[in-house]
Design a protein around this motif. Structure first.
Motif, PDB file in Angstrom:
ATOM      1  N   LYS A  80       3.983 -58.147  53.483  1.00  0.00           N
ATOM      2  CA  LYS A  80       4.983 -59.120  53.920  1.00  0.00           C
ATOM      3  C   LYS A  80       6.056 -59.308  52.853  1.00  0.00           C
ATOM      4  O   LYS A  80       7.248 -59.457  53.159  1.00  0.00           O
ATOM      5  N   THR A  81       5.609 -59.310  51.589  1.00  0.00           N
ATOM      6  CA  THR A  81       6.551 -59.477  50.482  1.00  0.00           C
ATOM      7  C   THR A  81       7.554 -58.329  50.442  1.00  0.00           C
ATOM      8  O   THR A  81       8.775 -58.542  50.385  1.00  0.00           O
ATOM      9  N   VAL A  82       7.056 -57.103  50.462  1.00  0.00           N
ATOM     10  CA  VAL A  82       7.928 -55.931  50.370  1.00  0.00           C
ATOM     11  C   VAL A  82       8.884 -55.877  51.558  1.00  0.00           C
ATOM     12  O   VAL A  82      10.078 -55.569  51.398  1.00  0.00           O
ATOM     13  N   HIS A  83       8.384 -56.185  52.744  1.00  0.00           N
ATOM     14  CA  HIS A  83       9.241 -56.140  53.936  1.00  0.00           C
ATOM     15  C   HIS A  83      10.399 -57.121  53.807  1.00  0.00           C
ATOM     16  O   HIS A  83      11.563 -56.779  54.094  1.00  0.00           O
ATOM     17  N   ALA A  84      10.102 -58.334  53.361  1.00  0.00           N
ATOM     18  CA  ALA A  84      11.155 -59.344  53.214  1.00  0.00           C
ATOM     19  C   ALA A  84      12.172 -58.932  52.147  1.00  0.00           C
ATOM     20  O   ALA A  84      13.389 -59.100  52.325  1.00  0.00           O
ATOM     21  N   THR A 119       4.784 -48.547  49.873  1.00  0.00           N
ATOM     22  CA  THR A 119       4.906 -47.521  50.914  1.00  0.00           C
ATOM     23  C   THR A 119       6.141 -47.734  51.778  1.00  0.00           C
ATOM     24  O   THR A 119       6.859 -46.784  52.114  1.00  0.00           O
ATOM     25  N   GLU A 120       6.421 -48.988  52.143  1.00  0.00           N
ATOM     26  CA  GLU A 120       7.556 -49.246  53.027  1.00  0.00           C
ATOM     27  C   GLU A 120       8.886 -48.913  52.347  1.00  0.00           C
ATOM     28  O   GLU A 120       9.869 -48.612  53.031  1.00  0.00           O
ATOM     29  N   VAL A 121       8.913 -48.980  51.030  1.00  0.00           N
ATOM     30  CA  VAL A 121      10.137 -48.590  50.322  1.00  0.00           C
ATOM     31  C   VAL A 121      10.464 -47.127  50.617  1.00  0.00           C
ATOM     32  O   VAL A 121      11.606 -46.768  50.945  1.00  0.00           O
ATOM     33  N   SER A 122       9.457 -46.286  50.515  1.00  0.00           N
ATOM     34  CA  SER A 122       9.657 -44.870  50.818  1.00  0.00           C
ATOM     35  C   SER A 122       9.980 -44.660  52.290  1.00  0.00           C
ATOM     36  O   SER A 122      10.845 -43.853  52.645  1.00  0.00           O
TER      37      SER A 122
END
Length: 408
Positions: A80-84, A119-122
């Motif tokens: 949730k943190t990375v997505h935001a 992972t979502e960054v990539s």
């Protein structure tokens, strides 16, 4: 453009190896606080906030590496943190030089990430590039490495594979993306989802659906694929087809009630009773699990019928009986007697004497209101005298009822 600086409060709270093995809850709280801080700053200065977002992502692995993440709670909080943070970064109005600096820092963080927190960054690297031209350049740089890893026996793992596919998509090089995916050594939704999006971007809705359907690897979630197909059809304005083909498979909630509510919200044009009937029909032998959904939807007759067809959670039935004693005593009677019937059949473990007594009391109260007291007392006596009644329930009913069938 000069990199902005800011005295972030989260910095000392997320120091390297700053959490113990059991620090999952505290870490999740610290991450929530950090995201709130970054969002607050973004309302005043999105570039400063974007820099804070990168600092926070750079700190994730060093700060959290010692925590036991086996429960999944930490992974959920980090996701949730990375997505935001990514949403803030992608939207930030950075010039080319500053965005290039961000990409360099983020790529280093991705490479140093010990458990794929980023992972979502990539996966969204193409969006992070900011422009189709920069995404295309990144795709060219990464494609050689992807092809090399896929040419290894059984395919080697390369952390930058989703970044390459994301960049081809963002650059609009859709056919090249599809051709590259065709060379993958195995069938995997995480790669082929980019092909689905490419076909959708090309306006080939039906081809995208077929491609997604053909992407079911042995370890891929059918829910995720069904959800992707549903989204494609909804975006194309084909909601009836989306509902018919994918809605039930694509929207499982944490509870049956949550599933029903999600479908009602997503398909407001559909008759709620029809949705519920479809859900019930999809779980033969477990119709009672939709009791709460039927009750919530105002279909009390259906809820009463479901309670008689298969077991329903006892606490749910007793609560329904209590809540409807005044407003709908006939339904309250049906819920209370269903609770007694399923308890008597031994369908639930750890039944308490309080549950037996409550169900009996609510049944008698409701029966008195609707003029069915004698019938209900006879029903309870039948349970007491039946050899098939769970012994504990029979004993509690005997204690609750006198031999002449009247309540104490």
């Amino acid at each position: 453009m000069k990199r902005p600086s800011y005295p972030w409060a989260f910095r000392p709270r997320l120091r390297a190896r700053g959490f113990s093995w059991r620090g999952s809850s505290l870490a999740a709280q610290r991450l929530k606080e950090a995201v709130s801080e970054v969002k607050a700053v973004s309302r005043q200065d999105p570039l400063v906030a974007a820099d804070g977002a990168i600092i926070l992502m750079e700190k994730l692995w060093p700060a959290l590496e010692q925590i036991d993440s086996s429960s999944g709670a930490l992974g959920s909080a980090v996701g949730k943190t990375v997505h935001a943070l990514l949403d803030l970064l992608i939207a930030a109005p950075a010039d080319a030089d500053l965005r290039e600096e961000w990409l360099t820092r983020l790529w280093t963080a991705v490479q140093e990430d010990g458990v794929d927190f980023l992972t979502e960054v990539s996966e969204r690297w193409g969006e992070l590039c900011g422009t189709p031209a920069r995404a295309s350049q990144a795709a060219d740089e990464l494609r050689v490495l992807v092809q090399r890893s896929w040419s290894e026996p059984h395919g080697a793992y390369f952390r930058g594979t989703p970044a390459c596919l994301s960049c081809l998509l963002a650059a609009g090089r859709h056919q090249e993306l599809l051709d590259l995916i065709d060379t993958a050594p195995f069938l995997w939704w995480h790669d082929r989802r980019y092909g689905v999006r490419a076909l959708t971007a090309m306006g080939q809705t039906d081809a995208a659906i077929r491609y997604a359907e053909a992407s079911r690897g042995s370890n891929d979630s059918p829910v995720v694929i069904a959800r992707a197909c549903e989204e494609i059809l909804l975006a194309a304005g084909r909601s009836d087809e989306a509902y018919r083909r994918y809605a039930l498979a694509a929207n499982p909630g944490g509870t049956h009630l949550a599933t029903f509510r999600a479908l009602k919200k997503k398909y407001p044009q559909k008759d709620p009773r029809g949705i519920l009937d479809d859900l019930i029909g999809g779980t033969p032998g477990e119709e009672g699990k939709w009791f709460a959904a039927a009750k919530s939807g105002g279909f009390l007759d259906l809820a009463a019928e479901l309670a008689g067809r298969s077991p329903v959670d006892i606490a749910t039935l007793i609560r329904a009986a209590r809540d409807h004693l005044a407003s709908d005593p006939a339904f309250a009677l049906a819920a209370a007697t269903a609770a007694l019937r399923w308890m008597a059949r031994g369908h639930f473990y750890e039944i308490t004497s309080g549950e037996v007594w409550q169900a009996t009391e609510f049944a008698l109260q409701a029966a008195g209101t609707v003029g069915r007291l004698e019938d209900t007392q006879g029903f309870v006596r039948t349970l007491i005298n039946s050899r098939d009644t769970y012994a504990f329930v029979s004993e509690q009913l005997k204690r609750r009822f006198q031999t002449d069938g009247h309540p104490r």
